[in-house]
Scaffold this motif. Structure first.
Motif, PDB file in Angstrom:
ATOM      1  N   MET A   1       0.709  -1.156  -0.141  1.00 11.78           N
ATOM      2  CA  MET A   1      -0.008   0.008   0.030  1.00 11.78           C
ATOM      3  C   MET A   1       0.839   1.253  -0.040  1.00 11.78           C
ATOM      4  SD  MET A   1      -2.488   1.304   3.156  1.00 11.78           S
ATOM      5  CE  MET A   1      -2.130  -0.043   3.893  1.00 11.78           C
ATOM      6  N   GLN A   2       0.537   2.045  -1.174  1.00 16.71           N
ATOM      7  CA  GLN A   2       1.535   3.459  -0.944  1.00 16.71           C
ATOM      8  C   GLN A   2       1.018   4.350   0.062  1.00 16.71           C
ATOM      9  OE1 GLN A   2       1.380   5.450  -4.929  1.00 16.71           O
ATOM     10  NE2 GLN A   2       2.892   6.915  -4.157  1.00 16.71           N
ATOM     11  N   ILE A   3       1.840   4.983   0.597  1.00 21.83           N
ATOM     12  CA  ILE A   3       1.409   6.039   1.746  1.00 21.83           C
ATOM     13  C   ILE A   3       1.911   7.411   1.087  1.00 21.83           C
ATOM     14  CG2 ILE A   3       2.213   7.074   4.210  1.00 21.83           C
ATOM     15  CD1 ILE A   3       3.312   4.192   4.791  1.00 21.83           C
ATOM     16  N   PRO A   4       0.890   8.065   0.858  1.00 21.77           N
ATOM     17  CA  PRO A   4       1.011   9.650   0.395  1.00 21.77           C
ATOM     18  C   PRO A   4       1.869  10.290   1.378  1.00 21.77           C
ATOM     19  CG  PRO A   4      -1.184   9.239   0.501  1.00 21.77           C
ATOM     20  CD  PRO A   4      -0.509   8.023   1.369  1.00 21.77           C
ATOM     21  N   VAL A   5       3.301  10.708   0.775  1.00 26.98           N
ATOM     22  CA  VAL A   5       4.122  11.504   1.768  1.00 26.98           C
ATOM     23  C   VAL A   5       3.648  12.913   2.020  1.00 26.98           C
ATOM     24  CG1 VAL A   5       6.346  10.211   0.994  1.00 26.98           C
ATOM     25  CG2 VAL A   5       5.656  12.215  -0.225  1.00 26.98           C
ATOM     26  N   ASP A   6       2.894  13.466   1.367  1.00 26.85           N
ATOM     27  CA  ASP A   6       2.313  14.696   1.744  1.00 26.85           C
ATOM     28  C   ASP A   6       1.385  14.785   2.692  1.00 26.85           C
ATOM     29  OD1 ASP A   6       0.215  13.520  -0.024  1.00 26.85           O
ATOM     30  OD2 ASP A   6      -0.237  15.198  -0.919  1.00 26.85           O
ATOM     31  N   GLU A  18      14.976   8.071   7.906  1.00 28.56           N
ATOM     32  CA  GLU A  18      16.125   7.763   8.790  1.00 28.56           C
ATOM     33  C   GLU A  18      15.908   6.199   9.032  1.00 28.56           C
ATOM     34  OE1 GLU A  18      17.183  11.922  11.173  1.00 28.56           O
ATOM     35  OE2 GLU A  18      15.909  10.342  12.357  1.00 28.56           O
ATOM     36  N   GLU A  19      14.979   5.674   9.472  1.00 25.98           N
ATOM     37  CA  GLU A  19      14.973   4.407   9.756  1.00 25.98           C
ATOM     38  C   GLU A  19      15.125   3.532   8.443  1.00 25.98           C
ATOM     39  OE1 GLU A  19      13.456   0.383  10.302  1.00 25.98           O
ATOM     40  OE2 GLU A  19      12.558   1.703   8.848  1.00 25.98           O
ATOM     41  N   PHE A  20      14.553   3.929   7.423  1.00 27.63           N
ATOM     42  CA  PHE A  20      14.892   3.180   6.129  1.00 27.63           C
ATOM     43  C   PHE A  20      16.670   3.301   5.828  1.00 27.63           C
ATOM     44  CE2 PHE A  20      15.865   3.629   1.415  1.00 27.63           C
ATOM     45  CZ  PHE A  20      15.490   2.311   0.998  1.00 27.63           C
ATOM     46  N   ILE A  21      17.176   4.429   5.944  1.00 25.70           N
ATOM     47  CA  ILE A  21      18.528   4.345   5.685  1.00 25.70           C
ATOM     48  C   ILE A  21      19.438   3.467   6.702  1.00 25.70           C
ATOM     49  CG2 ILE A  21      20.595   6.130   5.844  1.00 25.70           C
ATOM     50  CD1 ILE A  21      18.602   8.181   4.830  1.00 25.70           C
ATOM     51  N   PHE A  55       3.936   0.731   2.302  1.00 22.76           N
ATOM     52  CA  PHE A  55       3.695  -0.007   3.765  1.00 22.76           C
ATOM     53  C   PHE A  55       3.522  -1.518   3.260  1.00 22.76           C
ATOM     54  CE2 PHE A  55       1.132  -1.989   7.062  1.00 22.76           C
ATOM     55  CZ  PHE A  55       2.070  -1.874   8.420  1.00 22.76           C
ATOM     56  N   ASP A  56       4.346  -2.326   3.855  1.00 24.66           N
ATOM     57  CA  ASP A  56       4.201  -3.943   3.618  1.00 24.66           C
ATOM     58  C   ASP A  56       3.232  -4.508   4.650  1.00 24.66           C
ATOM     59  OD1 ASP A  56       4.326  -6.555   3.134  1.00 24.66           O
ATOM     60  OD2 ASP A  56       6.341  -6.714   3.136  1.00 24.66           O
ATOM     61  N   THR A  61       6.183  -3.246   7.832  1.00 23.07           N
ATOM     62  CA  THR A  61       7.188  -2.207   7.715  1.00 23.07           C
ATOM     63  C   THR A  61       7.133  -1.375   6.516  1.00 23.07           C
ATOM     64  OG1 THR A  61       8.655  -3.671   6.445  1.00 23.07           O
ATOM     65  CG2 THR A  61       9.072  -3.664   8.619  1.00 23.07           C
ATOM     66  N   CYS A  62       7.713  -0.265   6.477  1.00 17.03           N
ATOM     67  CA  CYS A  62       7.650   0.886   5.794  1.00 17.03           C
ATOM     68  C   CYS A  62       9.009   0.539   4.816  1.00 17.03           C
ATOM     69  CB  CYS A  62       7.705   2.198   6.077  1.00 17.03           C
ATOM     70  SG  CYS A  62       6.100   2.617   6.716  1.00 17.03           S
ATOM     71  N   HIS A  63       8.739   0.853   3.386  1.00 11.12           N
ATOM     72  CA  HIS A  63      10.158   0.662   2.327  1.00 11.12           C
ATOM     73  C   HIS A  63       9.861   1.832   1.516  1.00 11.12           C
ATOM     74  CE1 HIS A  63      10.743  -3.292   3.620  1.00 11.12           C
ATOM     75  NE2 HIS A  63       9.477  -3.657   3.771  1.00 11.12           N
ATOM     76  N   ILE A  64      10.999   2.091   0.953  1.00 11.74           N
ATOM     77  CA  ILE A  64      11.279   3.244  -0.129  1.00 11.74           C
ATOM     78  C   ILE A  64      11.504   2.501  -1.383  1.00 11.74           C
ATOM     79  CG2 ILE A  64      12.071   5.526  -0.868  1.00 11.74           C
ATOM     80  CD1 ILE A  64      12.573   6.002   2.034  1.00 11.74           C
TER      81      ILE A  64
END
Length: 92
Positions: A1-6, A18-21, A55-56, A61-64
Motif C-alpha cells: 500500500m502506497q503512503i502519500p508523503v504529503d 532515517e529508519e530506512f537508511i 507499507f508492507d 514495515t515501510c519501504h522506499i
C-alpha cells in the motif's frame, strides 16, 4: 500500500526515512554523506515522485521503492526488495 508523503508531517517523514537508511546499510563508496544529506536526498525523490513510500502489510514495515519498482509490483510483478538509497539516484 502506497503512503502519500504529503499526508505525513515533516518530522514523521524524516523518522521514516532515517529508519530506512539505517536499516538498509548502503555502502556509499568513498563518499560518506551524513544522515541529513541522505534524508534530504531521499525526501526530494519522494516529493518529486521518483520514489514512493510503501507499507508492507505482511512484514508491517515501510519501504522506499523507485517509482518503476512500485509500478512493477502493482502490475503483479515479482516482489521487489527495497531499493538502496544510493540506487534511487539521490545526489549525495
Amino acid at each position: 500500500m502506497q503512503i502519500p508523503v504529503d499526508r505525513l508531517d515533516a518530522e514523521t517523514l524524516t523518522r521514516v526515512i532515517e529508519e530506512f537508511i539505517s536499516r538498509e546499510g548502503t555502502d556509499y563508496g568513498q563518499s560518506n554523506p551524513d544522515m541529513v544529506d541522505k534524508v534530504e536526498g531521499i525526501r526530494r525523490k519522494l516529493k518529486s515522485g521518483q520514489a514512493v513510500l510503501v507499507f508492507d502489510e505482511v512484514s508491517e514495515t515501510c519501504h522506499i521503492l523507485s517509482r518503476e519498482a512500485f509500478r512493477s509490483l502493482q502490475k503483479g510483478g515479482a516482489p521487489t526488495s527495497p531499493v538502496p538509497s544510493n540506487e534511487l539516484g539521490t545526489d549525495f
